[in-house]
Design a protein around this motif. Structure first.
Motif, PDB file in Angstrom:
ATOM      1  N   LEU A  89     -20.138  13.475 -19.736  1.00  0.00           N
ATOM      2  CA  LEU A  89     -20.917  12.374 -19.164  1.00  0.00           C
ATOM      3  C   LEU A  89     -22.062  12.860 -18.288  1.00  0.00           C
ATOM      4  CD1 LEU A  89     -17.966   9.949 -18.409  1.00  0.00           C
ATOM      5  CD2 LEU A  89     -19.671   9.732 -20.200  1.00  0.00           C
ATOM      6  N   GLU A  90     -22.147  14.153 -18.137  1.00  0.00           N
ATOM      7  CA  GLU A  90     -23.272  14.688 -17.367  1.00  0.00           C
ATOM      8  C   GLU A  90     -24.382  15.194 -18.263  1.00  0.00           C
ATOM      9  OE1 GLU A  90     -21.518  17.543 -14.779  1.00  0.00           O
ATOM     10  OE2 GLU A  90     -20.573  15.995 -13.552  1.00  0.00           O
ATOM     11  N   ASN A 113     -24.357   6.954 -15.854  1.00  0.00           N
ATOM     12  CA  ASN A 113     -23.601   6.361 -16.963  1.00  0.00           C
ATOM     13  C   ASN A 113     -23.436   4.855 -16.860  1.00  0.00           C
ATOM     14  OD1 ASN A 113     -22.830   8.619 -18.745  1.00  0.00           O
ATOM     15  ND2 ASN A 113     -21.998   9.406 -16.823  1.00  0.00           N
ATOM     16  N   PHE A 154     -14.920   6.812 -10.048  1.00  0.00           N
ATOM     17  CA  PHE A 154     -15.663   8.008 -10.464  1.00  0.00           C
ATOM     18  C   PHE A 154     -17.158   7.782 -10.303  1.00  0.00           C
ATOM     19  CE2 PHE A 154     -11.656   8.350 -12.690  1.00  0.00           C
ATOM     20  CZ  PHE A 154     -11.355   9.706 -12.636  1.00  0.00           C
ATOM     21  N   ASP A 174     -18.890  13.811  -8.847  1.00  0.00           N
ATOM     22  CA  ASP A 174     -19.298  15.135  -9.336  1.00  0.00           C
ATOM     23  C   ASP A 174     -20.824  15.223  -9.298  1.00  0.00           C
ATOM     24  OD1 ASP A 174     -19.066  17.653 -10.380  1.00  0.00           O
ATOM     25  OD2 ASP A 174     -18.738  17.002 -12.431  1.00  0.00           O
ATOM     26  N   PHE A 224     -20.682   9.762 -11.425  1.00  0.00           N
ATOM     27  CA  PHE A 224     -21.163  10.878 -12.246  1.00  0.00           C
ATOM     28  C   PHE A 224     -22.605  11.228 -11.887  1.00  0.00           C
ATOM     29  CE2 PHE A 224     -18.164   8.284 -14.635  1.00  0.00           C
ATOM     30  CZ  PHE A 224     -17.219   9.208 -15.003  1.00  0.00           C
ATOM     31  N   GLN A 225     -22.954  12.431 -12.268  1.00  0.00           N
ATOM     32  CA  GLN A 225     -24.320  12.905 -12.017  1.00  0.00           C
ATOM     33  C   GLN A 225     -25.362  12.017 -12.699  1.00  0.00           C
ATOM     34  OE1 GLN A 225     -24.688  17.119 -12.854  1.00  0.00           O
ATOM     35  NE2 GLN A 225     -26.761  16.835 -13.575  1.00  0.00           N
ATOM     36  N   THR A 226     -25.039  11.568 -13.927  1.00  0.00           N
ATOM     37  CA  THR A 226     -26.043  10.826 -14.705  1.00  0.00           C
ATOM     38  C   THR A 226     -25.798   9.313 -14.720  1.00  0.00           C
ATOM     39  OG1 THR A 226     -24.767  11.392 -16.653  1.00  0.00           O
ATOM     40  CG2 THR A 226     -26.734  12.706 -16.239  1.00  0.00           C
ATOM     41  N   LEU A 250     -13.966  10.050  -6.676  1.00  0.00           N
ATOM     42  CA  LEU A 250     -14.317  11.424  -7.047  1.00  0.00           C
ATOM     43  C   LEU A 250     -15.757  11.425  -7.511  1.00  0.00           C
ATOM     44  CD1 LEU A 250     -11.035  12.120  -9.047  1.00  0.00           C
ATOM     45  CD2 LEU A 250     -11.559  12.907  -6.738  1.00  0.00           C
ATOM     46  N   ARG A 271     -20.021   0.313  -8.715  1.00  0.00           N
ATOM     47  CA  ARG A 271     -19.029   0.220  -9.801  1.00  0.00           C
ATOM     48  C   ARG A 271     -17.756   0.998  -9.432  1.00  0.00           C
ATOM     49  NH1 ARG A 271     -21.034   2.744 -15.203  1.00  0.00           N
ATOM     50  NH2 ARG A 271     -20.664   4.632 -13.990  1.00  0.00           N
TER      51      ARG A 271
END
Lengths: 232, 424
Positions: free
Chosen positions: B422-423, A98, A92, A171, A94-96, A169, A159
């Motif tokens: 999580l965004e 994490n 995964f 996003d 993510f936009q931010t 995936l 990661r």
């Protein structure tokens, strides 16, 4: 690109309960993704992109229809088996980003491998390889706070890729990045896709990402309005 | 994985240092409160035992029934033989004679006329025999302000404040006007040997300590005394042991048909003390319970906040395939570790402060100035076995409970919203 099926979606409907009835987020979707694809769901907010990724990523289940991911019927998966599928085969982004702030770059990338119970030497090799893919071999001991946004996202890619998943995936992976960094990230993912034959599926409405996609699936109001193979 | 999580725990001070500090402070306060309350209770008991009740007390049945009036006309007779017998029966204990008396104390001027007069409340104890431990038991050495201890039966000690009121100094004569045990008037001259400070307001107002022989002569109580106090070998009162002694003595000596037969009563059964024991037990229990409850809520909250702070991390771990149960167990494992470390450090700190308070004590004489209770003005903590584990109740269980409750959120969390969560 090989044509073996990674994801097969048929008659997929996803409804969310809301006051006075249901909201249909995805409506009768039929799609197939093969190994090594570099595809993306594109469309405006609320078109169903993230819901689609959730279902493919075994984070959610369809209301109707089927989603078969790596021979696993998402409808039939227990939470244990869904976690196992994510742990072994899915990555995964993510936009931010994490990233975990108290761990170094090396440790952040190592984290998914710990769940796979790999030996320390295997983990070390895999992490160093992944960091080399994203060009961060010199940042092994850095903490996320010491990195730029682009570097953080590259760590997040490392990661996601370190366990060599069959499917990644992503996003809105470039939403928080400037143009240069976005291109750098996308080139990195494109290279990994080609070198490792990992399937990438994006959810995005960013033109910078869309330009890199080799397959563009347009969603609008939960329906596929176009499914195009793009020849760069 | 455990090593990895432990590394994160150590590096994230908000996750480790802060909760450990909160637990440490909470546990240290709990332990200290427990030791101090226990100390106050025990000090009060010991003070009362040393001054007035002993660990056990022998009186005549009639004296016991009217003990509030200190009726010396109902005193024990033949006490030398009785003490010799009970000393044989209970060789590990020490038995001493006491006479409580009251009356007027007169200070004469140089012509022998009354200069000042005051109501006196006195205790007669063995001050001058060779092997007496009474001066040590009553802590008179530390209380002496002027003069010296009595060396003869006709020498007495007065409270410093009372001596000032009577305008007498060591070496001056004072006259006790009281009644003999047979109801006659007793007038006896004494010499003031020294003055003392009892540290108890009630005693400092009108207190007098005299040698038992001098008072026996003055009140015509040869071979008689109001009470025989018995002290157990252990300096701390042990009710179980005292009860055994009481039962053995009463079975042997007490005669229900003879009002002058000796009866023994233990400290806890003293009329004024039985309620006090229960009240103090109840209040100390309530105070400690409230303290533990309050600390538990604080530490539980700390566990909850710790869980909420890591919302993002937990979401990520779920997304990359860690199972909810595994995350939940690892969080509880961390809480147990924090609880054990914090409780251990907190217990050590609490015990350290308690030890200091046990040795040095806390002087509350200033706020006890108008008290009429016989209570010590210096309270000391008392470290008892429960102090070693009591702090673990709020320290360990509350943090773990807080984490367990916070962790329920993990099970309720919908993985479907992880991307969205999580965004943000």
């Amino acid at each position: 690109m090989k044509n073996s099926e990674i994801v097969k979606i048929s008659g997929l409907v996803k409804k969310f309960p809301m006051a006075g009835g249901f909201f249909t987020a995805l409506d009768k979707i039929d799609l197939t993704f093969g190994e090594g694809e570099f595809a993306g769901f594109v469309g405006p907010s609320g078109s169903g992109k993230t819901t689609m990724l959730n279902i493919i990523g075994s984070l959610d289940t369809p209301s109707e229809g089927n989603a078969i991911v790596l021979d696993n019927d998402i409808n039939q998966l227990s939470s244990h088996k869904a976690a196992l599928l994510r742990r072994k085969h899915l990555g995964f982004i993510f936009q931010t980003y994490n990233l975990l702030p108290v761990y170094t770059v090396f440790e952040n990338v190592e984290f998914p491998l710990l769940l796979l119970r790999m030996s320390a030497s295997q983990r070390k090799k895999a992490v160093l390889d992944a960091l080399e893919w994203v060009g961060l071999s010199d940042k092994v001991k850095s903490r996320p706070a010491q990195l730029s946004g682009g570097e953080c996202q590259r760590v997040a890619i490392a990661r996601a890729m370190v366990k060599k998943p069959l499917l990644v995936l992503a996003d809105e992976p470039t939403a928080n990045l400037d143009s240069d960094n976005s291109h750098h990230i996308l080139k990195t993912m494109e290279k990994l896709n080609k070198d490792l034959l990992t399937t990438f599926i994006f959810a995005t409405h960013d033109d910078k990402v869309i330009r890199y996609l080799r397959r563009k699936i347009s969603l609008r109001d939960g329906k596929v309005t176009a499914d195009e193979i793009v020849k760069n | 994985m455990i090593r990895f999580l432990f590394k994160g725990l150590l590096r994230d001070r908000n996750r480790s240092l802060l909760p450990v500090l909160v637990v440490t402070v909470g546990v240290a306060l709990t332990v200290l409160a427990h030791c101090y309350i226990t100390g106050i209770l025990r000090d009060s008991i010991e003070f009362t035992a040393r001054y007035s009740s002993g660990h056990v007390k022998i009186m005549t049945r009639a004296y016991a029934e009217n003990s509030d009036q200190v009726p010396n006309d109902l005193a024990l007779l033949g006490v030398d033989e009785l003490i010799s017998n009970v000393q044989d029966d209970f060789p590990d204990m020490e038995f001493v004679q006491r006479i409580n008396f009251g009356g007027l104390l007169d200070s004469p001027d140089k012509y022998g006329e009354t200069k000042k007069q005051g109501i006196v409340s006195g205790i007669a104890v063995d001050l001058i025999s060779e092997n007496t431990k009474e001066t040590e038991r009553l802590n008179l050495a530390g209380a002496l302000r002027k003069g010296r201890f009595p060396e003869k039966p006709d020498e007495v000690l007065l409270s410093d404040e009372f001596a000032e009121k009577l305008e007498v100094n060591p070496g001056d004569p004072v006259t006790l006007i009281s009644s003999t045990m047979y109801g006659g008037m007793a007038v006896q001259n004494f010499v003031l040997a020294g003055t003392i400070e009892f540290g108890v307001e009630f005693m400092d107002r009108s207190g007098m300590i005299a040698d038992i022989t001098g008072i026996q002569n003055a009140l015509d109580m040869q071979d008689a005394c109001g009470e025989i106090l018995g002290f157990l070998d252990n300096p701390r009162y042990n009710d179980e042991m005292a009860m055994q002694v009481e039962q053995t003595f009463n079975n042997k000596y007490a005669d229900p048909d003879d009002q002058f037969s000796p009866v023994m009563s233990r400290l806890k059964n003293e009329s004024l003390l039985s309620g006090f024991f229960e009240m103090v037990d109840m209040f100390s229990g309530i105070i400690i319970f409230v303290f533990i409850l309050a600390m538990s809520i604080v530490l539980w909250n700390s566990g909850l906040i710790g869980g909420l702070r890591r919302y993002g991390e937990i979401g990520l771990r779920l997304a990359i395939g860690e199972e909810k149960g595994h995350i939940y167990r690892s969080m509880i494992g961390e809480a147990v570790l924090i609880g054990i470390v914090g409780s251990t450090i907190g217990t050590l700190i609490g015990l350290g402060f308690s030890y200091w308070l046990q040795e040095a004590g806390l002087d509350i004489g200033g706020i006890m100035k108008n008290s009429k209770m016989m209570m010590p003005s210096v309270f000391r903590a008392n470290i008892t076995p429960p102090a070693y584990y009591l702090g673990f109740i709020p320290g360990l269980f509350s943090v773990v409970l807080g984490t367990m409750l916070a962790g329920i959120g993990i099970y309720r969390r919908k993985t479907a919203s992880l991307f969205k969560e999580l965004e943000t």
